[in-house]
Design an enzyme around this catalytic site. Structure first.
Site, PDB file in Angstrom:
ATOM      1  CG  PHE A   9      -1.802   1.218   1.309  1.00 27.23           C
ATOM      2  CD1 PHE A   9      -2.777   1.450   0.346  1.00 27.23           C
ATOM      3  CD2 PHE A   9      -1.681   2.149   2.347  1.00 27.23           C
ATOM      4  CE1 PHE A   9      -3.604   2.569   0.403  1.00 27.23           C
ATOM      5  CE2 PHE A   9      -2.498   3.269   2.419  1.00 27.23           C
ATOM      6  CZ  PHE A   9      -3.465   3.475   1.439  1.00 27.23           C
ATOM      7  CE1 TYR A  11       2.698   4.532   4.226  1.00 26.88           C
ATOM      8  CE2 TYR A  11       2.686   6.883   4.729  1.00 26.88           C
ATOM      9  CZ  TYR A  11       3.217   5.617   4.905  1.00 26.88           C
ATOM     10  OH  TYR A  11       4.286   5.458   5.753  1.00 26.88           O
ATOM     11  N   GLY A  12       2.571   7.453   0.209  1.00 30.24           N
ATOM     12  CA  GLY A  12       3.516   8.574   0.049  1.00 30.24           C
ATOM     13  C   GLY A  12       4.028   8.548  -1.375  1.00 30.24           C
ATOM     14  CB  SER A  13       7.438   8.823  -2.773  1.00 26.20           C
ATOM     15  OG  SER A  13       8.001   7.669  -2.196  1.00 26.20           O
ATOM     16  CD  GLU A 101       9.959   3.422   1.304  1.00 22.91           C
ATOM     17  OE1 GLU A 101      10.213   4.368   2.066  1.00 22.91           O
ATOM     18  OE2 GLU A 101       9.584   3.606   0.140  1.00 22.91           O
TER      19      GLU A 101
HETATM   20  C1  SIN Z   1      11.259   9.784  -2.699  1.00 19.73           C
HETATM   21  O1  SIN Z   1      11.402  10.658  -1.844  1.00 19.73           O
HETATM   22  O2  SIN Z   1      11.094  10.066  -3.877  1.00 19.73           O
HETATM   23  C2  SIN Z   1      11.257   8.342  -2.287  1.00 19.73           C
HETATM   24  C3  SIN Z   1      11.024   8.216  -0.831  1.00 19.73           C
HETATM   25  C4  SIN Z   1      10.522   6.907  -0.354  1.00 19.73           C
HETATM   26  O3  SIN Z   1      10.237   5.993  -1.114  1.00 19.73           O
HETATM   27  O4  SIN Z   1      10.344   6.797   0.885  1.00 19.73           O
END
Ligand code: SIN
Length: 201
Positions: A9, A11-13, A101
């Site tokens: 899942f 939820y960020g990049s 990560e």
């Molecule tokens: C990004 O900052 O582009 C990647 C960061 C991540 O996957 O935590």
């Protein structure tokens, strides 16, 4: 014997920079969490000397424990995308995500919901997501919005400018779920855009 697919899942990049080898992507939301810029970023959107801020998920129970004066924002909904990984590449994708990560995130599982015919239902149980919890040294807890905004405006790391991470995330969430409510994300975006424009004048 059937085995469950590996589902991650984002939820960020991961929403706009998806994992490789996904067989399908399922937009959805999770319940009982908020998304906060409460994770110190030293290898992507900042450096060890000048860490940036990126998102993590905070469970309601954790929130209630560390933020007594600030009630859990019950109306916020964390939308994201569940990526179903092609089983042929599962080992490779797991290793790649663990590396991506690596700076302080741990894995946990969440149920992914969607709305079908007006009814909320779990569409994917037990998807994996990477979170930084309270006991993680990279978890920075609750900082004032302006402090986070200033840090995001000034931070840059190997993956690019911290403000671009914020802008991409806000745009991606708006596209995913135009009616979604994520008070922290959109308030932060507005503040950083405002400060950004002031710097350009
Ligand atoms: C990004 O900052 O582009 C990647 C960061 C991540 O996957 O935590």
């Amino acid at each position: 014997m059937t085995t469950s697919p590996f589902v991650i899942f984002g939820y960020g990049s991961l929403i706009w920079k998806p994992p490789p080898h996904f067989a399908s992507e399922v937009p959805g939301f999770i319940k009982g969490y908020v998304r906060r810029f409460a994770h110190r970023s030293r290898v992507h959107r900042g450096t060890f000397e000048n860490p940036g801020r990126v998102v993590t998920l905070i469970h309601k129970e954790d929130w209630d424990n560390f933020s007594k004066l600030d009630p859990f924002p019950e109306d916020d909904v964390v939308w994201g995308v569940a990526f179903v990984i092609d089983p042929l590449f599962e080992t490779e994708v797991r290793a790649e995500l663990d590396y991506r990560e690596r700076d302080g995130y741990n894995k946990q599982t969440v149920d992914i919901y969607s709305i079908e015919n007006g009814v909320e239902k779990v569409v994917i149980p037990d998807a994996i997501c990477y979170v930084s919890k309270r006991d993680n040294p990279s978890f920075v807890g609750s900082e004032p919005l302006d402090v986070i905004a200033q840090r995001i405006l000034r931070s840059v790391g190997p993956s690019g400018r911290n403000k671009d991470y914020l802008y991409h995330l806000a745009d991606s969430v708006r596209k995913l779920a135009p009616a979604s409510y994520d008070s922290h994300l959109f308030a932060l975006e507005a503040r950083v855009r405002e400060l950004d424009e002031l710097e350009e004048i």
